[in-house]
Design an enzyme around this catalytic site. Structure first.
Site, PDB file in Angstrom:
ATOM      1  N   HIS A 271      49.160  46.382  47.145  1.00 53.17           N
ATOM      2  CA  HIS A 271      49.045  45.375  46.080  1.00 53.17           C
ATOM      3  C   HIS A 271      48.342  44.113  46.599  1.00 53.17           C
ATOM      4  O   HIS A 271      47.339  43.670  46.047  1.00 53.17           O
ATOM      5  CB  HIS A 271      50.444  45.039  45.565  1.00 53.17           C
ATOM      6  CG  HIS A 271      50.471  44.003  44.482  1.00 53.17           C
ATOM      7  ND1 HIS A 271      50.586  44.338  43.155  1.00 53.17           N
ATOM      8  CD2 HIS A 271      50.386  42.654  44.522  1.00 53.17           C
ATOM      9  CE1 HIS A 271      50.576  43.237  42.426  1.00 53.17           C
ATOM     10  NE2 HIS A 271      50.459  42.188  43.237  1.00 53.17           N
ATOM     11  N   GLU A 272      48.870  43.572  47.681  1.00 56.10           N
ATOM     12  CA  GLU A 272      48.287  42.337  48.226  1.00 56.10           C
ATOM     13  C   GLU A 272      46.876  42.595  48.744  1.00 56.10           C
ATOM     14  O   GLU A 272      46.011  41.719  48.684  1.00 56.10           O
ATOM     15  CB  GLU A 272      49.173  41.739  49.318  1.00 56.10           C
ATOM     16  CG  GLU A 272      50.583  41.331  48.859  1.00 56.10           C
ATOM     17  CD  GLU A 272      50.639  40.420  47.643  1.00 56.10           C
ATOM     18  OE1 GLU A 272      49.695  39.626  47.445  1.00 56.10           O
ATOM     19  OE2 GLU A 272      51.620  40.509  46.866  1.00 56.10           O
ATOM     20  N   HIS A 275      44.531  42.056  45.944  1.00 58.32           N
ATOM     21  CA  HIS A 275      44.278  40.616  45.769  1.00 58.32           C
ATOM     22  C   HIS A 275      43.333  40.113  46.860  1.00 58.32           C
ATOM     23  O   HIS A 275      42.405  39.352  46.607  1.00 58.32           O
ATOM     24  CB  HIS A 275      45.592  39.825  45.904  1.00 58.32           C
ATOM     25  CG  HIS A 275      46.463  39.844  44.690  1.00 58.32           C
ATOM     26  ND1 HIS A 275      46.022  39.464  43.457  1.00 58.32           N
ATOM     27  CD2 HIS A 275      47.779  40.171  44.536  1.00 58.32           C
ATOM     28  CE1 HIS A 275      47.029  39.561  42.574  1.00 58.32           C
ATOM     29  NE2 HIS A 275      48.105  39.997  43.209  1.00 58.32           N
ATOM     30  N   GLU A 301      45.336  39.855  39.132  1.00 58.92           N
ATOM     31  CA  GLU A 301      46.403  40.853  39.138  1.00 58.92           C
ATOM     32  C   GLU A 301      45.861  42.243  38.786  1.00 58.92           C
ATOM     33  O   GLU A 301      46.417  43.249  39.220  1.00 58.92           O
ATOM     34  CB  GLU A 301      47.500  40.411  38.160  1.00 58.92           C
ATOM     35  CG  GLU A 301      48.834  41.096  38.337  1.00 58.92           C
ATOM     36  CD  GLU A 301      49.528  40.819  39.673  1.00 58.92           C
ATOM     37  OE1 GLU A 301      49.118  39.890  40.410  1.00 58.92           O
ATOM     38  OE2 GLU A 301      50.470  41.565  39.976  1.00 58.92           O
TER      39      GLU A 301
END
Ligand code: ZN
Length: 507
Positions: A271-272, A275, A301
């Site tokens: 997830h990160e 980003h 996001e």
């Protein structure tokens, strides 16, 4: 400014001001990163003060008379028409910011930065002690400031519109009520089908413990595979995983390891990483303007959700990863099949904690927070009633009730940080991520094979070209229209969820 200044002088002066603001923000960001990772516990309170000073200086410069003058001069037709698009949009954005935020008195702004920084430490302790009452007065002050800020900066329609606009330009309660209403009904419909399905998923992996050291190796490996650049970034640990882009050449991500729940680190890292890759691929020439950031928080996001869910939780991804995974954890897990892994990471089970929620029910957690915070901002409900209202809404929206405030209203840091208007962007990210996936599949028809082969470069390249490189030259709404031909839509996301769970739960 001197009358004799040339067009170039004016532009250089503007660029100089922007880079000064950026330098303050970069150092404030670094202080924030340090507080969240390695700073000693007792050092945090004074660091909050230093952070307050740096952020206030940056804020002051962004609304200063110097800024106002240079923006006025550069907006004059003879100058403005000569400027490249990036500066035109940057100037327009800065004028909008200045018009809104110069109305906030500097001392109030500083007090607020210090208040929210301290409130986060108070919240941490309150959560630990399951003690809402200690946190309540801080949250009351924060809500009060946000209500006043909404009035000061102005809005049309609902006061919450003033707050969400900071993260998702142009988004409103009116639009969100419709979009989230449709999303909630769609998800609850799929959830019902799953509840009625006779298929039970194998949960053996729930009880395995995986060495943290090996989980770290895996996390780094996956970040490298998907294209996160370690020359311009690093991976550390923090209680709440986050990404911070100090500048495109220094973008840091964090994750959190749990020996008895490897999904936390695995999907948190991916997830990160999503980003992080967005931040790393904002062009430097845009970064030096005010449009060198993501199109919106929701679009940011979309990138993390895309890599975490569309890629990371797919069967194709695990087809590619399973051999390495089983080899790495051969002492801990015996005879792991692809089906078992794919089922395990996609189990749907309504749960209390947002960050541990499955992909399907995740957005319901967001809708719950959205419904509460818009009512807080327009004064329909008050802070002292939040624990009770939270529990009632959990029952109504997700179907379960927290046993205490730790797993209820105290679970998230966002309100302590004053981030009212932020939560909706998490669900918007889900919607954008599938709109983008549909467009991407039209260009990369071998999408599934690319994922199976862990050949992520073309996918990352597509995202860079269509999304990252555009920075904030467009709003999220404009960008998604440009890429997909359509505005924000719930349909691609709901049909993706329906197809995915139909296969897994055989309904
Ligand atoms: Zn995120």
């Amino acid at each position: 400014m001197n009358e004799q200044k040339t067009h170039e002088d004016l532009l250089n002066y503007y660029i100089g001001l922007l880079s000064k603001i950026q330098h303050y923000r970069e150092m404030a960001g670094l202080a924030h990163w340090d507080m969240a990772t390695y700073a000693p516990k007792q050092g945090k309170s004074m660091r909050s003060e230093a952070l307050g000073t740096l952020s206030t200086e940056a804020f002051k410069m962004s609304v200063s008379p110097e800024m106002q003058n240079i923006l006025t001069e550069l907006s004059e037709e003879e100058h403005f028409n000569k400027l490249p698009e990036k500066y035109q949009r940057s100037i327009k954005k800065d004028i909008k910011h200045l018009d809104k935020f110069r109305k906030i008195p500097e001392d109030q702004y500083r007090d607020y930065v210090v208040l929210t920084s301290k409130a986060q430490n108070i919240w941490e302790k309150a959560k630990e002690d399951n003690d809402f009452e200690t946190f309540q007065p801080y949250l009351e002050k924060i809500v009060d400031f946000n209500q006043r800020m909404a009035k000061l900066v102005g809005y049309e329609g609902h006061p919450y519109n003033a707050l969400i606009d900071r993260f998702e330009e142009g988004m409103t309660v009116e639009k969100l009520d419709t979009t989230f209403g449709e999303l909630k009904r769609g998800i609850q419909g799929i959830l019902d089908k799953i509840k009625n399905s006779s298929k039970t998923l194998n949960k053996r992996l729930e009880s395995v413990n995986l060495s943290v050291e090996k989980q770290k190796i895996l996390s780094e490996k996956i970040l490298e595979k998907i294209g996160y650049d370690f020359e311009c970034g690093r991976l550390d640990e923090s209680v709440h995983p986050f990404t911070i882009g100090l500048n495109p050449k220094d973008v840091r991500v964090t994750t959190r390891y749990q020996e008895d729940f490897f999904k936390t680190a695995l999907f948190g890292t991916i997830h990160e990483g999503g980003h992080g890759m967005y931040e790393q691929n904002i062009p430097l020439e845009l970064f030096k303007t005010s449009v060198g950031s993501a199109a919106s928080t929701g679009m940011h996001e979309s990138q993390s959700r895309f890599w975490e869910n569309v890629v990371g939780r797919s069967e194709a991804f695990w087809k590619g990863l399973l051999p390495e995974f089983t080899e790495l954890f051969q002492d801990e897990i015996d005879k792991l099949t692809l089906e078992e892994m794919v089922d395990y990471i996609n189990i749907v089970e309504p749960s209390m904690i947002r960050v541990e929620a499955d992909e399907l029910t995740y957005s319901l957690h967001i809708i719950l927070r959205y419904e509460l915070e818009k009512d807080l901002i327009d004064g329909k409900i008050s802070v002292k009633d939040l624990p009770k209202l939270w529990n009632e809404k959990m029952k109504e929206v997700i179907g379960i009730e927290p046993k205490d405030n730790r797993e209820g209203v105290l679970q998230d840091v966002h309100w302590a940080g004053g981030m009212f208007g932020y939560f909706p962007t998490y669900a918007l990210g889900n919607l954008y991520s599938l709109q983008l996936t549909e467009a991407l599949k039209k260009d990369l028809t071998d999408f599934t094979t690319l994922i199976e082969n862990h050949n992520f470069a073309p996918i990352k390249g597509w995202m860079i070209e269509k999304v990252h490189q555009r920075g904030n030259l467009r709003t999220a709404e404009e960008l998604i229209k440009e890429i997909t031909g359509e505005g924000l839509s719930v349909k691609p996301y709901l049909s993706y969820l329906e197809d995915k769970y139909k296969k897994i739960y055989q309904f």
